[in-house]
Design a protein around this motif. Structure first.
Motif: not given
Length: 141
Positions: A26-36
């Motif tokens: 969840i945190q890795i996916y969230k990081y990718l969503l927030e950091n393009h």
């Protein structure tokens, strides 16, 4: 793409793709969503390890490979020795500044590809990379 709606539904997105929604995933996916920023494994690991002390680089790598296999991220290999990850899986181009190393997305209009290639083969990935100097680096000269 509306990434803010996706952030609140990460567990659901992972489950829909047959991925068990662990804290790390969840945190890795969230990081990718927030950091393009097209991060690599090391960048993601360093950003998350303080909040998830049990995280390892191997876990980050394996999670990204899992996401890739499910079509949730694409892998950029602009440079032979480094894999970067992109949450935007739609066809688009990438520009890499050879001075500062930043990678920017750009829209790609229909690239003329011989229709016979698409008819006779199964295309699973389309990439367009351009390297040069970004406008910020050019303005510093």
């Amino acid at each position: 793409m509306n990434y803010k709606n996706q952030i609140s539904n990460i567990s659901e997105i992972l489950r829909e793709n047959d991925i068990s929604p662990s804290l790390q995933r969840i945190q890795i996916y969230k990081y990718l969503l927030e950091n393009h920023t097209h991060p690599n494994v090391d960048t993601i690991y360093k950003a998350l390890v303080d909040s998830i002390p049990t995280l390892s680089k191997t876990t980050v790598y394996n999670t990204l490979k899992l996401f890739q296999s499910k079509g949730l991220v694409s892998v950029l290999t602009i440079d032979e020795n480094e894999a970067r990850f992109d949450i935007n899986t739609h066809v688009h181009g990438h520009f890499k500044c050879i001075n500062c190393g930043k990678i920017f997305d750009f829209e790609v209009q229909d690239i003329i590809i011989n229709p016979k290639i698409k008819q006779e083969n199964k295309i699973i990935d389309e990439q367009l990379y351009i390297k040069g100097f970004c406008k910020e680096c050019l303005s510093e000269e």
